[in-house]
Write a protein that holds these residues in place. Sequence first.
Motif, PDB file in Angstrom:
ATOM      1  N   ALA A   6       0.829  -1.209   0.000  1.00 17.59           N
ATOM      2  CA  ALA A   6       0.000   0.000   0.000  1.00 17.59           C
ATOM      3  C   ALA A   6       0.863   1.257   0.000  1.00 17.59           C
ATOM      4  O   ALA A   6       0.579   2.211  -0.733  1.00 17.59           O
ATOM      5  N   ASP A   7       1.920   1.264   0.808  1.00 24.15           N
ATOM      6  CA  ASP A   7       2.814   2.422   0.848  1.00 24.15           C
ATOM      7  C   ASP A   7       3.460   2.662  -0.516  1.00 24.15           C
ATOM      8  O   ASP A   7       3.579   3.803  -0.974  1.00 24.15           O
ATOM      9  N   ALA A  17      -9.775   4.771 -10.640  1.00 22.45           N
ATOM     10  CA  ALA A  17     -10.438   3.689  -9.904  1.00 22.45           C
ATOM     11  C   ALA A  17      -9.488   3.046  -8.896  1.00 22.45           C
ATOM     12  O   ALA A  17      -9.891   2.694  -7.783  1.00 22.45           O
ATOM     13  N   GLU A  18      -8.219   2.896  -9.283  1.00 23.47           N
ATOM     14  CA  GLU A  18      -7.228   2.318  -8.381  1.00 23.47           C
ATOM     15  C   GLU A  18      -6.967   3.248  -7.198  1.00 23.47           C
ATOM     16  O   GLU A  18      -6.893   2.801  -6.051  1.00 23.47           O
ATOM     17  N   ARG A  19      -6.838   4.537  -7.469  1.00 24.08           N
ATOM     18  CA  ARG A  19      -6.610   5.529  -6.404  1.00 24.08           C
ATOM     19  C   ARG A  19      -7.797   5.543  -5.446  1.00 24.08           C
ATOM     20  O   ARG A  19      -7.624   5.590  -4.225  1.00 24.08           O
ATOM     21  N   ALA A  20      -9.015   5.508  -5.979  1.00 24.64           N
ATOM     22  CA  ALA A  20     -10.211   5.522  -5.135  1.00 24.64           C
ATOM     23  C   ALA A  20     -10.259   4.282  -4.243  1.00 24.64           C
ATOM     24  O   ALA A  20     -10.606   4.377  -3.053  1.00 24.64           O
ATOM     25  N   ALA A  21      -9.901   3.126  -4.785  1.00 23.58           N
ATOM     26  CA  ALA A  21      -9.909   1.891  -3.995  1.00 23.58           C
ATOM     27  C   ALA A  21      -8.916   1.988  -2.845  1.00 23.58           C
ATOM     28  O   ALA A  21      -9.217   1.592  -1.716  1.00 23.58           O
ATOM     29  N   LEU A  22      -7.729   2.523  -3.121  1.00 24.55           N
ATOM     30  CA  LEU A  22      -6.732   2.690  -2.066  1.00 24.55           C
ATOM     31  C   LEU A  22      -7.208   3.678  -1.008  1.00 24.55           C
ATOM     32  O   LEU A  22      -7.043   3.445   0.189  1.00 24.55           O
ATOM     33  N   ASP A  23      -7.774   4.788  -1.453  1.00 22.58           N
ATOM     34  CA  ASP A  23      -8.225   5.826  -0.521  1.00 22.58           C
ATOM     35  C   ASP A  23      -9.363   5.345   0.365  1.00 22.58           C
ATOM     36  O   ASP A  23      -9.503   5.801   1.497  1.00 22.58           O
ATOM     37  N   GLN A  24     -10.187   4.436  -0.130  1.00 21.83           N
ATOM     38  CA  GLN A  24     -11.330   3.951   0.633  1.00 21.83           C
ATOM     39  C   GLN A  24     -11.003   2.705   1.454  1.00 21.83           C
ATOM     40  O   GLN A  24     -11.862   2.204   2.168  1.00 21.83           O
ATOM     41  N   GLY A  25      -9.768   2.235   1.371  1.00 19.03           N
ATOM     42  CA  GLY A  25      -9.369   1.037   2.119  1.00 19.03           C
ATOM     43  C   GLY A  25      -9.377   1.282   3.617  1.00 19.03           C
ATOM     44  O   GLY A  25      -9.236   2.405   4.092  1.00 19.03           O
ATOM     45  N   VAL A  26      -9.560   0.209   4.371  1.00 23.42           N
ATOM     46  CA  VAL A  26      -9.602   0.269   5.829  1.00 23.42           C
ATOM     47  C   VAL A  26      -8.288  -0.290   6.377  1.00 23.42           C
ATOM     48  O   VAL A  26      -7.897  -1.416   6.050  1.00 23.42           O
ATOM     49  N   SER A  39     -11.748  -2.999  -0.941  1.00 21.36           N
ATOM     50  CA  SER A  39     -12.878  -3.613  -1.643  1.00 21.36           C
ATOM     51  C   SER A  39     -12.929  -3.039  -3.050  1.00 21.36           C
ATOM     52  O   SER A  39     -13.159  -1.843  -3.230  1.00 21.36           O
ATOM     53  N   ALA A  40     -12.668  -3.896  -4.020  1.00 21.65           N
ATOM     54  CA  ALA A  40     -12.677  -3.455  -5.418  1.00 21.65           C
ATOM     55  C   ALA A  40     -12.890  -4.677  -6.302  1.00 21.65           C
ATOM     56  O   ALA A  40     -12.698  -5.817  -5.866  1.00 21.65           O
ATOM     57  N   VAL A  41     -13.266  -4.425  -7.549  1.00 22.59           N
ATOM     58  CA  VAL A  41     -13.427  -5.520  -8.501  1.00 22.59           C
ATOM     59  C   VAL A  41     -12.054  -6.100  -8.830  1.00 22.59           C
ATOM     60  O   VAL A  41     -11.024  -5.462  -8.640  1.00 22.59           O
ATOM     61  N   SER A  42     -12.052  -7.317  -9.339  1.00 23.79           N
ATOM     62  CA  SER A  42     -10.788  -8.007  -9.587  1.00 23.79           C
ATOM     63  C   SER A  42      -9.898  -7.275 -10.593  1.00 23.79           C
ATOM     64  O   SER A  42      -8.673  -7.336 -10.491  1.00 23.79           O
ATOM     65  N   VAL A  43     -10.495  -6.563 -11.526  1.00 20.64           N
ATOM     66  CA  VAL A  43      -9.705  -5.826 -12.523  1.00 20.64           C
ATOM     67  C   VAL A  43      -8.840  -4.766 -11.836  1.00 20.64           C
ATOM     68  O   VAL A  43      -7.672  -4.572 -12.187  1.00 20.64           O
TER      69      VAL A  43
END
Length: 86
Positions: A6-7, A17-26, A39-43
């Motif tokens: 992640a770092d 989409a990739e940036r949003a997935a990282l930003d919304q990660g817990v 949480s993101a789709v496999s793509v």
Amino acid sequence: MPGKVADFLRSAELEPAERAALDQGVTVRRGQGYTLRVSAVSVVHRGLLARCQPLDGIHGAPAVPAQRKARREYENPVGALIPTGP
């Protein structure tokens, strides 16, 4: 996703989409490090994994064993994902 991955990805150029997935990660603390639950789709996961290739020390860059292990730990569940549409 291991914290080392992640770092590394936070400093990389990512698709929106990739940036949003990282930003919304817990963030989940684990001993000395952490895990980022994304949480993101496999793509999206496959795209993030592809951007992690430099952690393996390709193209003459030295590899840090802990970073290589973190990338492999992320690769295992991503490889098991069933492909979904974009």
